[in-house]
Design an enzyme around this catalytic site. Structure first.
Site, PDB file in Angstrom:
ATOM      1  N   ARG A  35       0.816  -1.222   0.000  1.00 49.27           N
ATOM      2  CA  ARG A  35       0.000   0.000   0.000  1.00 49.27           C
ATOM      3  C   ARG A  35       0.850   1.273   0.000  1.00 49.27           C
ATOM      4  O   ARG A  35       0.380   2.344   0.332  1.00 49.27           O
ATOM      5  CB  ARG A  35      -0.946  -0.009   1.206  1.00 49.27           C
ATOM      6  CG  ARG A  35      -1.920  -1.183   1.172  1.00 49.27           C
ATOM      7  CD  ARG A  35      -2.969  -1.105   2.259  1.00 49.27           C
ATOM      8  NE  ARG A  35      -3.806  -2.289   2.305  1.00 49.27           N
ATOM      9  CZ  ARG A  35      -4.866  -2.507   1.532  1.00 49.27           C
ATOM     10  NH1 ARG A  35      -5.201  -1.602   0.640  1.00 49.27           N
ATOM     11  NH2 ARG A  35      -5.566  -3.615   1.645  1.00 49.27           N
ATOM     12  N   HIS A 108      -3.079  -7.369 -10.754  1.00 48.99           N
ATOM     13  CA  HIS A 108      -4.416  -6.948 -11.152  1.00 48.99           C
ATOM     14  C   HIS A 108      -4.302  -6.159 -12.457  1.00 48.99           C
ATOM     15  O   HIS A 108      -3.425  -5.289 -12.577  1.00 48.99           O
ATOM     16  CB  HIS A 108      -5.036  -6.062 -10.076  1.00 48.99           C
ATOM     17  CG  HIS A 108      -5.285  -6.755  -8.786  1.00 48.99           C
ATOM     18  ND1 HIS A 108      -5.509  -6.093  -7.599  1.00 48.99           N
ATOM     19  CD2 HIS A 108      -5.362  -8.077  -8.477  1.00 48.99           C
ATOM     20  CE1 HIS A 108      -5.709  -6.961  -6.626  1.00 48.99           C
ATOM     21  NE2 HIS A 108      -5.621  -8.168  -7.126  1.00 48.99           N
ATOM     22  N   GLU A 161      -4.612 -11.249 -13.235  1.00 44.73           N
ATOM     23  CA  GLU A 161      -5.598 -11.913 -12.380  1.00 44.73           C
ATOM     24  C   GLU A 161      -7.028 -11.604 -12.804  1.00 44.73           C
ATOM     25  O   GLU A 161      -7.366 -10.474 -13.147  1.00 44.73           O
ATOM     26  CB  GLU A 161      -5.387 -11.472 -10.923  1.00 44.73           C
ATOM     27  CG  GLU A 161      -6.286 -12.174  -9.939  1.00 44.73           C
ATOM     28  CD  GLU A 161      -5.982 -11.791  -8.500  1.00 44.73           C
ATOM     29  OE1 GLU A 161      -6.720 -12.255  -7.599  1.00 44.73           O
ATOM     30  OE2 GLU A 161      -5.010 -11.043  -8.260  1.00 44.73           O
ATOM     31  N   ASP A 195      -8.630 -16.620 -10.032  1.00 43.91           N
ATOM     32  CA  ASP A 195      -9.095 -16.492  -8.650  1.00 43.91           C
ATOM     33  C   ASP A 195     -10.544 -16.981  -8.589  1.00 43.91           C
ATOM     34  O   ASP A 195     -11.430 -16.397  -9.212  1.00 43.91           O
ATOM     35  CB  ASP A 195      -8.994 -15.040  -8.185  1.00 43.91           C
ATOM     36  CG  ASP A 195      -9.334 -14.855  -6.712  1.00 43.91           C
ATOM     37  OD1 ASP A 195     -10.421 -15.301  -6.293  1.00 43.91           O
ATOM     38  OD2 ASP A 195      -8.527 -14.262  -5.979  1.00 43.91           O
ATOM     39  N   HIS A 198     -13.152 -14.437  -7.360  1.00 47.64           N
ATOM     40  CA  HIS A 198     -13.366 -13.360  -8.330  1.00 47.64           C
ATOM     41  C   HIS A 198     -14.179 -13.838  -9.524  1.00 47.64           C
ATOM     42  O   HIS A 198     -15.055 -13.120 -10.031  1.00 47.64           O
ATOM     43  CB  HIS A 198     -12.014 -12.820  -8.810  1.00 47.64           C
ATOM     44  CG  HIS A 198     -11.208 -12.173  -7.737  1.00 47.64           C
ATOM     45  ND1 HIS A 198      -9.946 -11.677  -7.944  1.00 47.64           N
ATOM     46  CD2 HIS A 198     -11.491 -11.930  -6.426  1.00 47.64           C
ATOM     47  CE1 HIS A 198      -9.486 -11.161  -6.822  1.00 47.64           C
ATOM     48  NE2 HIS A 198     -10.403 -11.309  -5.882  1.00 47.64           N
ATOM     49  N   HIS A 232      -5.762 -18.735  -7.349  1.00 50.27           N
ATOM     50  CA  HIS A 232      -6.097 -18.283  -6.004  1.00 50.27           C
ATOM     51  C   HIS A 232      -7.337 -19.076  -5.606  1.00 50.27           C
ATOM     52  O   HIS A 232      -8.383 -18.963  -6.251  1.00 50.27           O
ATOM     53  CB  HIS A 232      -6.395 -16.784  -5.969  1.00 50.27           C
ATOM     54  CG  HIS A 232      -5.166 -15.936  -6.031  1.00 50.27           C
ATOM     55  ND1 HIS A 232      -5.222 -14.571  -6.246  1.00 50.27           N
ATOM     56  CD2 HIS A 232      -3.852 -16.244  -5.903  1.00 50.27           C
ATOM     57  CE1 HIS A 232      -3.984 -14.084  -6.256  1.00 50.27           C
ATOM     58  NE2 HIS A 232      -3.140 -15.094  -6.042  1.00 50.27           N
ATOM     59  N   GLU A 277      -6.049 -17.220  -0.042  1.00 49.40           N
ATOM     60  CA  GLU A 277      -5.984 -15.824   0.418  1.00 49.40           C
ATOM     61  C   GLU A 277      -7.108 -15.589   1.430  1.00 49.40           C
ATOM     62  O   GLU A 277      -7.742 -14.543   1.442  1.00 49.40           O
ATOM     63  CB  GLU A 277      -6.120 -14.862  -0.754  1.00 49.40           C
ATOM     64  CG  GLU A 277      -4.967 -14.920  -1.746  1.00 49.40           C
ATOM     65  CD  GLU A 277      -5.158 -13.949  -2.883  1.00 49.40           C
ATOM     66  OE1 GLU A 277      -4.208 -13.257  -3.243  1.00 49.40           O
ATOM     67  OE2 GLU A 277      -6.298 -13.878  -3.426  1.00 49.40           O
TER      68      GLU A 277
END
Length: 308
Positions: A35, A108, A161, A195, A198, A232, A277
């Site tokens: 971050r 991403h 991803e 993922d 997702h 993922h 995750e």
């Protein structure tokens, strides 16, 4: 090939220590604070201890380590300053992976920005990308081409991803990933990360064995299953098509065990890292939930192999 995203607090090598202690086959890490735009360079001692540990546990030169890029990166941004900062940070992520002998960098795709989407609007899967989406996809491809030119000969594969499609994020449709790979001059340096949470939250229904098989067949037709370098493995708190990116423990969400079973049934994925995750609490008996989830997945994998 089951593992988890583990913390590097106190030193990167700690993630490898925990992975070994919990009998994992693979691991995913951040190589820096995800971050922050700027991070301290990797210390020589961290690089040495990480690489020595890889050798000691037999993971050096394998596909057992995965990195995830910073949440701040948006190579699809139409804003020049943000895009340039994103490309610079992505370059640093790739360089760190190369130094640490991490073969896969999950990334991403990015957000196109521009015209906002309506609240509650469903993803229109399988439809041609909009003009704004195409522009965003082109910016990502251009950024990847720039990075590949600036980093010739690097072995790290960027794994784009799948996303839920929240906000104006790209990657919710399998064809977005395929489009980027097709428009990159060195496509061998681009792979995909599938993922499960997702994909379901984006609108692909895998809640029965038949539906799960059809989704994988769709991915094969659109983007090629052989291009999936990382999974993922997360169950989904949100329902199919909810566009909600919230992970649940295996078997406790909307994915359905059929989602994971369909992947485990396919022998071509046996050696593809499958990364949890999910949250790190302990169950009622004090066992880490990563170990609980992996045990459940290993039992499913064992049954899948018997039925092949």
């Amino acid at each position: 090939m089951f593992g988890s995203h583990l913390s590097i607090a106190g030193g990167m090598v700690n993630a490898l220590d925990v992975a070994v202690a919990q009998n994992m086959d693979c691991v995913q890490v951040f190589t820096k604070n995800q971050r922050q735009w700027k991070a301290k360079p990797l210390q020589d001692s961290d690089i040495l201890s990480w690489n020595e540990k890889l050798v000691a546990i037999g993971w050096r030169g394998t596909n057992r380590t995965v990195s995830h890029n910073s949440y701040l990166i948006n190579m699809a941004s139409p804003e020049v300053t943000t895009r340039e900062k994103s490309i610079a940070l992505q370059r640093e992520e790739i360089e760190r992976c190369e130094i640490l002998n991490i073969p896969f960098l999950v990334s991403h795709p990015g957000a196109r920005l521009g015209t906002p989407r309506k609240r509650g609007e469903a993803n229109q899967l399988g439809e041609a990308p909009s003009t704004e989406e195409l522009a965003g996809l082109q910016r990502i491809a251009d950024a990847m081409n720039q990075l590949h030119e600036e980093l010739p000969g690097y072995q790290t594969v960027t794994c784009l991803e799948t996303t839920v499609g929240s906000g104006t994020n790209l990657g919710y449709d399998f064809q977005h990933l395929a489009w980027i790979k097709e428009h990159v001059k060195q496509p061998e340096r681009v792979g995909f990360c599938f993922d499960t949470c997702h994909v379901i939250a984006a609108g692909y229904d895998m809640s029965t064995d038949k539906k799960a098989k059809l989704v994988l067949e769709t991915f094969e037709e659109v983007a090629g299953l052989q291009n999936i370098q990382v999974f993922h493995f997360n169950d989904s708190v949100g329902d199919v098509g909810s566009r909600l990116d919230r992970h649940a423990h295996i078997g406790q969400g909307a994915c359905g065990l059929s989602c994971f079973r369909a992947i485990l049934d396919n022998s071509m994925f046996d050696n593809v890292p499958k990364i949890l995750e999910t949250s790190k609490e302990e169950n009622e008996t004090g066992k880490p939930m990563d170990m609980v989830n992996i045990r459940k997945l290993r039992q499913m994998a064992k049954l899948a192999k018997k039925h092949r």
